[in-house]
Design an enzyme around this catalytic site. Structure first.
Site, PDB file in Angstrom:
ATOM      1  N   ARG A   1      17.939 -13.958   2.654  1.00  0.00           N
ATOM      2  CA  ARG A   1      18.060 -12.792   1.778  1.00  0.00           C
ATOM      3  C   ARG A   1      19.412 -12.800   1.045  1.00  0.00           C
ATOM      4  NH1 ARG A   1      15.658  -6.938   3.843  1.00  0.00           N
ATOM      5  NH2 ARG A   1      14.280  -6.777   2.066  1.00  0.00           N
TER       6      ARG A   1
ATOM      7  N   PHE B   1      17.913   8.868  -1.221  1.00  0.00           N
ATOM      8  CA  PHE B   1      16.659   9.457  -1.711  1.00  0.00           C
ATOM      9  C   PHE B   1      15.979   8.625  -2.795  1.00  0.00           C
ATOM     10  CE2 PHE B   1      19.164  13.016  -0.022  1.00  0.00           C
ATOM     11  CZ  PHE B   1      18.253  13.553   0.872  1.00  0.00           C
TER      12      PHE B   1
ATOM     13  N   VAL C   1      12.928  15.692   6.293  1.00  0.00           N
ATOM     14  CA  VAL C   1      12.148  16.811   5.751  1.00  0.00           C
ATOM     15  C   VAL C   1      11.763  16.543   4.300  1.00  0.00           C
ATOM     16  CG1 VAL C   1      12.242  19.276   5.189  1.00  0.00           C
ATOM     17  CG2 VAL C   1      13.167  18.455   7.361  1.00  0.00           C
TER      18      VAL C   1
ATOM     19  N   ARG D   1       6.289  27.460  -9.548  1.00  0.00           N
ATOM     20  CA  ARG D   1       6.595  27.504  -8.112  1.00  0.00           C
ATOM     21  C   ARG D   1       6.031  26.274  -7.402  1.00  0.00           C
ATOM     22  NH1 ARG D   1       3.795  33.033  -6.899  1.00  0.00           N
ATOM     23  NH2 ARG D   1       2.297  31.878  -8.159  1.00  0.00           N
TER      24      ARG D   1
ATOM     25  N   SER E   1      -4.713   9.705  -4.848  1.00  0.00           N
ATOM     26  CA  SER E   1      -4.690   8.240  -4.759  1.00  0.00           C
ATOM     27  C   SER E   1      -5.471   7.775  -3.548  1.00  0.00           C
ATOM     28  CB  SER E   1      -3.241   7.754  -4.644  1.00  0.00           C
ATOM     29  OG  SER E   1      -2.708   8.142  -3.390  1.00  0.00           O
TER      30      SER E   1
ATOM     31  N   PHE F   1      -0.986   7.305   0.379  1.00  0.00           N
ATOM     32  CA  PHE F   1       0.391   6.851   0.199  1.00  0.00           C
ATOM     33  C   PHE F   1       0.695   5.697   1.131  1.00  0.00           C
ATOM     34  CE2 PHE F   1       0.960  10.555   3.153  1.00  0.00           C
ATOM     35  CZ  PHE F   1       1.524   9.900   4.245  1.00  0.00           C
TER      36      PHE F   1
ATOM     37  N   CYS G   1       8.413   4.174   4.386  1.00  0.00           N
ATOM     38  CA  CYS G   1       9.104   5.345   4.947  1.00  0.00           C
ATOM     39  C   CYS G   1       8.264   6.581   5.224  1.00  0.00           C
ATOM     40  CB  CYS G   1      10.276   5.696   4.055  1.00  0.00           C
ATOM     41  SG  CYS G   1      11.537   4.402   4.128  1.00  0.00           S
ATOM     42  N   PHE G   2       7.336   6.942   4.337  1.00  0.00           N
ATOM     43  CA  PHE G   2       6.661   8.231   4.536  1.00  0.00           C
ATOM     44  C   PHE G   2       6.049   8.333   5.939  1.00  0.00           C
ATOM     45  CE2 PHE G   2       5.662   9.726  -0.097  1.00  0.00           C
ATOM     46  CZ  PHE G   2       7.001   9.984  -0.257  1.00  0.00           C
TER      47      PHE G   2
HETATM   48  P1  NAD Z   1      15.076  -3.448   4.784  1.00  0.00           P
HETATM   49  O1  NAD Z   1      14.305  -3.905   5.930  1.00  0.00           O
HETATM   50  O2  NAD Z   1      14.683  -3.850   3.395  1.00  0.00           O
HETATM   51  O3  NAD Z   1      16.603  -3.901   4.950  1.00  0.00           O
HETATM   52  C1  NAD Z   1      17.309  -3.777   6.138  1.00  0.00           C
HETATM   53  C2  NAD Z   1      18.171  -5.029   6.314  1.00  0.00           C
HETATM   54  O4  NAD Z   1      19.049  -4.843   7.423  1.00  0.00           O
HETATM   55  C3  NAD Z   1      17.388  -6.304   6.615  1.00  0.00           C
HETATM   56  O5  NAD Z   1      17.640  -7.266   5.595  1.00  0.00           O
HETATM   57  C4  NAD Z   1      17.917  -6.768   7.988  1.00  0.00           C
HETATM   58  O6  NAD Z   1      18.033  -8.179   8.103  1.00  0.00           O
HETATM   59  C5  NAD Z   1      19.273  -6.110   8.020  1.00  0.00           C
HETATM   60  N1  NAD Z   1      19.807  -5.928   9.363  1.00  0.00           N
HETATM   61  C6  NAD Z   1      19.217  -5.349  10.445  1.00  0.00           C
HETATM   62  N2  NAD Z   1      20.070  -5.334  11.496  1.00  0.00           N
HETATM   63  C7  NAD Z   1      21.218  -5.918  11.083  1.00  0.00           C
HETATM   64  C8  NAD Z   1      22.457  -6.182  11.700  1.00  0.00           C
HETATM   65  N3  NAD Z   1      22.695  -5.829  12.977  1.00  0.00           N
HETATM   66  N4  NAD Z   1      23.421  -6.797  10.994  1.00  0.00           N
HETATM   67  C9  NAD Z   1      23.194  -7.160   9.715  1.00  0.00           C
HETATM   68  N5  NAD Z   1      22.034  -6.915   9.052  1.00  0.00           N
HETATM   69  C10 NAD Z   1      21.056  -6.299   9.734  1.00  0.00           C
HETATM   70  O7  NAD Z   1      15.136  -1.861   4.892  1.00  0.00           O
HETATM   71  P2  NAD Z   1      15.317  -0.790   3.707  1.00  0.00           P
HETATM   72  O8  NAD Z   1      14.022  -0.544   3.028  1.00  0.00           O
HETATM   73  O9  NAD Z   1      16.509  -1.157   2.896  1.00  0.00           O
HETATM   74  O10 NAD Z   1      15.627   0.512   4.563  1.00  0.00           O
HETATM   75  C11 NAD Z   1      16.853   0.674   5.236  1.00  0.00           C
HETATM   76  C12 NAD Z   1      16.959   2.116   5.695  1.00  0.00           C
HETATM   77  O11 NAD Z   1      16.959   2.978   4.544  1.00  0.00           O
HETATM   78  C13 NAD Z   1      15.805   2.601   6.574  1.00  0.00           C
HETATM   79  O12 NAD Z   1      16.313   3.493   7.515  1.00  0.00           O
HETATM   80  C14 NAD Z   1      14.914   3.329   5.597  1.00  0.00           C
HETATM   81  O13 NAD Z   1      14.182   4.352   6.228  1.00  0.00           O
HETATM   82  C15 NAD Z   1      15.915   3.943   4.656  1.00  0.00           C
HETATM   83  N6  NAD Z   1      15.422   4.213   3.296  1.00  0.00           N
HETATM   84  C16 NAD Z   1      14.612   3.312   2.665  1.00  0.00           C
HETATM   85  C17 NAD Z   1      14.217   3.555   1.354  1.00  0.00           C
HETATM   86  C18 NAD Z   1      13.347   2.587   0.610  1.00  0.00           C
HETATM   87  O14 NAD Z   1      12.945   2.901  -0.497  1.00  0.00           O
HETATM   88  N7  NAD Z   1      13.041   1.421   1.142  1.00  0.00           N
HETATM   89  C19 NAD Z   1      14.651   4.703   0.678  1.00  0.00           C
HETATM   90  C20 NAD Z   1      15.483   5.585   1.364  1.00  0.00           C
HETATM   91  C21 NAD Z   1      15.873   5.328   2.666  1.00  0.00           C
HETATM   92  C1  UGA Z   2       9.844   7.762  -1.075  1.00  0.00           C
HETATM   93  C2  UGA Z   2      10.580   8.988  -1.629  1.00  0.00           C
HETATM   94  O1  UGA Z   2      10.013   9.322  -2.904  1.00  0.00           O
HETATM   95  C3  UGA Z   2      12.070   8.711  -1.794  1.00  0.00           C
HETATM   96  O2  UGA Z   2      12.745   9.902  -2.207  1.00  0.00           O
HETATM   97  C4  UGA Z   2      12.640   8.246  -0.439  1.00  0.00           C
HETATM   98  O3  UGA Z   2      14.008   7.912  -0.582  1.00  0.00           O
HETATM   99  C5  UGA Z   2      11.861   7.026   0.041  1.00  0.00           C
HETATM  100  O4  UGA Z   2      10.459   7.376   0.157  1.00  0.00           O
HETATM  101  C6  UGA Z   2      12.270   6.564   1.403  1.00  0.00           C
HETATM  102  O5  UGA Z   2      12.858   7.307   2.160  1.00  0.00           O
HETATM  103  O6  UGA Z   2      11.937   5.415   1.648  1.00  0.00           O
HETATM  104  P1  UGA Z   2       8.951   5.477  -2.065  1.00  0.00           P
HETATM  105  O7  UGA Z   2       8.197   5.398  -0.792  1.00  0.00           O
HETATM  106  O8  UGA Z   2       9.746   4.316  -2.503  1.00  0.00           O
HETATM  107  O9  UGA Z   2       9.959   6.715  -2.024  1.00  0.00           O
HETATM  108  O10 UGA Z   2       7.936   5.796  -3.252  1.00  0.00           O
HETATM  109  P2  UGA Z   2       7.174   7.127  -3.712  1.00  0.00           P
HETATM  110  O11 UGA Z   2       7.237   7.196  -5.181  1.00  0.00           O
HETATM  111  O12 UGA Z   2       7.616   8.320  -2.986  1.00  0.00           O
HETATM  112  O13 UGA Z   2       5.671   6.794  -3.332  1.00  0.00           O
HETATM  113  C7  UGA Z   2       5.252   6.730  -1.987  1.00  0.00           C
HETATM  114  C8  UGA Z   2       3.753   6.551  -1.934  1.00  0.00           C
HETATM  115  O14 UGA Z   2       3.077   7.745  -2.332  1.00  0.00           O
HETATM  116  C9  UGA Z   2       3.233   5.447  -2.860  1.00  0.00           C
HETATM  117  O15 UGA Z   2       2.227   4.725  -2.216  1.00  0.00           O
HETATM  118  C10 UGA Z   2       2.687   6.216  -4.031  1.00  0.00           C
HETATM  119  O16 UGA Z   2       1.693   5.527  -4.720  1.00  0.00           O
HETATM  120  C11 UGA Z   2       2.145   7.453  -3.345  1.00  0.00           C
HETATM  121  N1  UGA Z   2       2.049   8.628  -4.243  1.00  0.00           N
HETATM  122  C12 UGA Z   2       3.174   9.185  -4.749  1.00  0.00           C
HETATM  123  C13 UGA Z   2       0.814   9.157  -4.522  1.00  0.00           C
HETATM  124  O17 UGA Z   2      -0.224   8.668  -4.060  1.00  0.00           O
HETATM  125  N2  UGA Z   2       0.737  10.257  -5.349  1.00  0.00           N
HETATM  126  C14 UGA Z   2       1.841  10.841  -5.885  1.00  0.00           C
HETATM  127  O18 UGA Z   2       1.696  11.851  -6.622  1.00  0.00           O
HETATM  128  C15 UGA Z   2       3.087  10.286  -5.576  1.00  0.00           C
END
Ligand code: NAD
Ligand code: UGA
Length: 460
Positions: free
Chosen positions: A41, A164, A220, A258, A267, A270, A274-275
């Protein structure tokens, strides 16, 4: 005022990579090093060819091009990044536990704890440690316990700064966030992080709270967003039996300020990393405090989502005369939403699994997802051997080939390009009657009906 000169971020994933790229772009005087154990990566983040970045996000390549090598670095040297940093973001994965107590619901915090222990071991100067990962409320308590008992006289301040961003729109979400949330105990540490965001985020959008409100708000927020999708999906089923149209209902209710119009798109269900994981975690936390009704309330969001995925697959089977055995189903889309190559928890995986159980054959086309990923997703379910998955599922890189000789097409992801295809040509090359099951309400129903397709969408 505490001045931050160097930032380290542990975890170069979907959050760590884009978030740090934007922080580095907006703070050219701060050195930002993103570290990960995954050398492949990191190599991809460092690739001179920007199309090889490990994650696809519109606009990310330009930001990386601007900041990388200037003040944005990607490395596998976790220890030296920790040692040199004034502020360390922890952005590692926090998946649902697959073993032991809380299996299937609680968040697995082993990666978080490993990071905390590594920071405790390596740090020789004071640090601000920022929780960027999504964590159960009160995780900072455990971090404090590890970091405040090192006996090495290093002072650690812990902040919660949940992310977010949504995938596919990560760059614009980061550049123009609705809000940035920072929870903490030390005003000095909070202010140090506020200053970093304040270089581009208006101050009224930077909220500060106590640690626990910040940690909980992230779970939340995701629960409320997912709940809206499950709510409209529940209504979609009612629409199908009553003659109401879910798009019209969503439009009508969404105009009520509101309620609001966003996140009301019915859809196939989802997906995303994360959800589901965050709601399951919320359910687990509620249960662990003995709040059964609270747990049941939120669990229903997941139950509805699982139902929607299965309902979609069942509708394909029922419509194809109650059998898909030996029939070719073309999948358009595999990622969990458009504009991302992420497939984690994508509805497509579960719809495919259900159809494969009925011995369908599937041909998948997705503009950004590799064949290797698609097979890995199916193999991970463990429903059948990887040889069987490869026999029953083909992955192609041309949508017209995917649809050739298909009995039905299922649209699983709302990629914009799907709308512009030559649907007449696709129709001509399919078995008749030619069915389209639009899991995203993406395509033009009238146009497809006129061509001759039997067209099914969600909630119509
Ligand atoms: P990801 O799996 O894409 O990335 C996490 C990375 O951390 C991996 O590449 C892994 O190799 C690395 N890692 C794990 N343990 C490690 C260690 N001890 N030292 C060094 N590297 C290490 O995950 P992500 O999607 O980026 O999500 C990370 C966090 O953010 C999660 O808690 C997730 O819930 C949160 N989050 C994700 C999203 C999203 O859209 N994906 C949005 C908001 C919050
Ligand atoms: C979601 C949240 O939107 C982010 O704010 C948050 O940071 C993130 O999770 C996280 O914590 O990982 P993400 O999962 O990347 O982001 O994408 P979304 O746009 O929220 O869509 C999630 C799923 O819901 C998708 O499969 C999407 O197609 C579906 N969706 C979304 C619907 O089916 N209908 C909608 O109206 C909106």
């Amino acid at each position: 005022m505490r001045k931050i000169n160097k930032i380290a971020c542990i975890g170069a994933g979907y959050v760590g990579g884009p978030t740090m790229a934007v922080i580095a772009q907006r703070n050219p005087n701060i050195d930002v090093t993103v570290v990960d154990l995954n050398a492949i990566r990191i190599a991809a983040w460092n690739d001179a060819d920007l199309t090889k970045l490990p994650i696809y996000e519109p606009g990310l390549d330009q930001i990386v091009a601007e900041a990388r090598g200037r003040n944005l670095f990607f490395s596998t040297d976790v220890e030296s990044a920790i040692d040199q940093a004034d502020m360390i973001f922890i952005s590692v994965n926090t998946p649902t536990k697959t073993y032991g107590k809380g299996k299937g619901q609680a968040a697995d915090l082993k990666f978080i704890e490993l990071c905390a222990r590594q920071i405790a071991r390596v740090a020789t100067t004071d640090k601000i440690v920022v929780e960027k990962s999504t964590l159960p409320v009160r995780t900072a308590e455990a971090l404090k316990s590890i970091l405040h008992n090192t006996g090495n006289n290093v002072k650690f301040d812990i902040l919660s700064n949940p992310e977010f961003l949504a995938e596919g729109t990560a760059v614009s979400d980061l550049q123009n966030p609705d809000r940035v949330l920072i929870g903490g105990e030390s005003q000095e540490a909070i202010q140090a992080l506020v200053n970093i965001y304040a270089t581009w985020v208006p101050s009224e959008r930077i909220i500060t709270t106590n640690l626990w409100s910040s940690e909980l708000s992230k779970l939340v927020a995701n629960a409320f967003l997912a709940q809206r999708v499950s709510s409209i999906n529940a209504i979609s089923e009612l629409c199908e039996v009553t003659g109401a149209d879910v798009n019209e209902v969503a439009h009508a209710i969404g105009m009520d300020s509101r309620i609001g119009s966003k996140f009301l798109k019915a859809s196939v269900g989802f997906g995303g990393s994360c959800f589901q994981k965050d709601i399951l975690n919320l359910v687990y936390i509620a249960k662990s405090y003995g709040l059964q009704e609270v747990a049941d309330y939120w669990e229903q969001v997941i139950i509805m989502n699982d139902h929607q995925k299965i309902r979609f697959a069942d509708n394909i089977i029922k419509t194809l005369y109650n059998t898909v055995n030996g029939k070719n189903i073309a999948f358009l889309g595999w990622s969990f939403k458009k504009d991302t190559n992420d497939t984690r928890e994508s509805a497509a995986i579960y719809v495919a699994d259900h159809l494969l159980d009925e011995q369908a054959t599937i041909t998948v086309y997705d503009p950004k997802v590799t064949a290797e990923q698609i097979y890995a997703d199916l193999d991970y379910l463990g429903t059948r051997t990887s040889e069987e998955n490869r026999k029953l599922v083909k992955v192609v890189n041309d949508p017209y080939i995917a649809c050739q000789d298909a009995h039905a097409i299922a649209v699983l992801t709302e990629w914009d390009a799907f709308k512009t295809y030559n649907w007449k040509l696709i129709y001509e090359n399919m078995y008749k009657p030619a069915f389209v099951f639009d899991g995203r309400n993406l395509l033009d129903k009238k146009q497809l009906n006129e061509i001759g397709f039997q067209f099914y969408s969600i909630g119509q």
